[in-house]
Write a protein that holds these residues in place. Structure first.
Motif, PDB file in Angstrom:
ATOM      1  N   MET A 174       0.881  -0.797  -0.236  1.00 55.90           N
ATOM      2  CA  MET A 174       0.108  -0.122  -0.047  1.00 55.90           C
ATOM      3  C   MET A 174       0.597   1.033  -0.075  1.00 55.90           C
ATOM      4  N   ILE A 175       0.065   2.521  -0.758  1.00 57.53           N
ATOM      5  CA  ILE A 175       1.556   3.613  -0.968  1.00 57.53           C
ATOM      6  C   ILE A 175       0.128   4.297  -0.197  1.00 57.53           C
ATOM      7  N   LEU A 176       0.667   5.595   0.639  1.00 51.75           N
ATOM      8  CA  LEU A 176      -0.216   6.743   0.924  1.00 51.75           C
ATOM      9  C   LEU A 176       0.188   8.051   0.248  1.00 51.75           C
ATOM     10  N   PHE A 177       0.097   8.834  -1.217  1.00 49.63           N
ATOM     11  CA  PHE A 177       0.138   9.343  -1.905  1.00 49.63           C
ATOM     12  C   PHE A 177       0.004  10.540  -0.779  1.00 49.63           C
ATOM     13  N   ASP A 178       0.763  12.104  -1.230  1.00 60.32           N
ATOM     14  CA  ASP A 178       0.653  13.245  -0.828  1.00 60.32           C
ATOM     15  C   ASP A 178       0.668  14.137  -2.136  1.00 60.32           C
ATOM     16  N   ILE A 204      -1.867  -2.948  -6.149  1.00 59.15           N
ATOM     17  CA  ILE A 204      -1.364  -2.447  -4.743  1.00 59.15           C
ATOM     18  C   ILE A 204      -2.189  -1.146  -4.142  1.00 59.15           C
ATOM     19  N   THR A 205      -2.495  -1.044  -3.129  1.00 57.75           N
ATOM     20  CA  THR A 205      -3.802   0.128  -2.720  1.00 57.75           C
ATOM     21  C   THR A 205      -2.788   1.030  -2.564  1.00 57.75           C
ATOM     22  N   ILE A 206      -4.096   1.619  -2.389  1.00 60.44           N
ATOM     23  CA  ILE A 206      -3.122   3.246  -3.047  1.00 60.44           C
ATOM     24  C   ILE A 206      -4.658   4.317  -2.241  1.00 60.44           C
TER      25      ILE A 206
END
Length: 255
Positions: A174-178, A204-206
Motif C-alpha cells: 500500500m502507498i500513501l500519496f500526498d 497495490i492499494t492506494i
C-alpha cells in the motif's frame, strides 16, 4: 464484508493543545484507489504523518493488513509493506537518482555492516537485484535518462516521479500519496495519474490526498472527505459532490 488494508479507529493528534485529528474513523479497502479530500486544515497530511509513524498518535488505533501498527517506526512500516510519498520530495541532495533508489530498496544488504565489509557473493547478488529493480522502475517512470544525475539537477516534475519511484523500491502493498500532482503541469499530472492507475492495477492499494477534483473524479473510488479533523463523508465522487455539507465544508458555499 469489507477487507481493510488500512483500518483507522478513533485516531487523535493535537499540537500545543489544539486538536488536529479529532477521532478519525476510516477503512481503506484492499486493492482500492481511494481519494482523501477536504479543505486546507482538515487534517489530511497530519493523518498521513501519524499513520506513517512520523508523529505519535494521541489516541486511537491504526491497523494495517490486520496488524496493529499504531505508533510503529517508519522503517518498520516500510518493511511491513506500507510506503508513502511527500508533497515536497525528500532525500539526500548529493546522491544521484540511482543511489537514491538503491537506498530505499527493500532488504538493502548494505545496511548490515558485516555484509558490507565482507562483500560476500550473496551481498553482491542482492545488490545486483536491487540495481536491476532501480533501473526497471526508472525506465517505467521515464527517469532512465537522468538516473546518474544528482537529485538537485532534477526538475520539479522529475522529483515528483522520483517520489513515486522511491515508494515502489520498497515493494509496498500500500502507498500513501500526498499530493503527487501538486505544482506540475496538466500534461505531467495526467501522466502521473496513469502511472498511479497502473500501480493500482498491479494490486497495490492506494490512498491519495489530492485537490484537483477532476483527477479525483477520474482516478478514485471511493472518495473520503475530511473536515475539522474528522471524516464527514465517503462514497463515489458523484455522491459526495452532491452533498450540501460537503459543498459547504470543501467549497465554502452551497450549489
Amino acid at each position: 464484508m469489507m477487507i481493510g488494508a488500512l483500518e483507522i479507529s478513533g485516531l487523535r493528534r493535537a499540537f500545543y493543545g489544539v486538536e488536529v485529528l479529532r477521532g478519525v474513523d476510516l477503512c481503506v479497502r484492499e486493492g482500492s484507489f481511494t481519494g482523501l479530500i477536504g479543505p486546507n486544515g482538515a487534517g489530511k497530511s497530519t493523518l498521513f504523518n501519524v499513520v506513517s509513524g512520523l508523529y505519535p498518535a494521541g489516541g486511537g488505533t491504526v491497523r494495517f493488513a490486520g496488524s496493529d501498527i499504531t505508533n510503529s517506526r517508519p522503517e518498520t512500516l516500510v518493511r511491513a509493506g506500507l510506503a508513502r510519498s511527500f508533497q515536497l520530495a525528500r532525500g539526500f541532495p548529493r546522491l544521484t537518482v540511482f543511489q537514491h533508489l538503491m537506498l530505499h530498496g527493500q532488504d538493502q544488504p548494505g545496511d548490515r555492516l558485516l555484509a558490507a565489509l565482507i562483500g560476500s557473493s550473496g551481498t553482491r547478488q542482492a545488490e545486483n537485484r536491487l540495481a536491476e529493480r532501480a533501473h526497471s522502475i526508472a525506465r517505467r517512470l521515464k527517469l532512465a535518462h537522468v538516473i546518474d544525475n544528482p537529485v538537485t539537477a532534477l526538475s520539479g516534475g522529475q522529483k515528483k516521479l522520483l517520489e513515486i519511484a522511491r515508494a515502489l523500491m520498497s515493494e509496498p502493498r500500500m502507498i500513501l500519496f500526498d499530493e503527487p500532482m501538486a505544482g506540475v503541469n496538466p500534461t505531467l499530472a495526467s501522466e502521473i495519474g496513469e502511472h498511479l492507475t497502473a500501480i493500482n492495477r498491479e494490486g497495490i492499494t492506494i490512498l491519495i490526498i489530492e485537490h484537483d477534483m477532476a483527477l479525483v473524479r477520474r482516478l478514485c473510488d471511493p472518495v473520503i472527505v475530511m473536515a475539522n479533523g474528522r471524516v464527514m463523508a465517503e462514497g463515489r465522487f458523484e455522491e459526495i459532490a452532491a452533498r450540501e455539507d460537503v459543498q459547504e465544508a470543501y467549497l465554502g458555499r452551497r450549489h
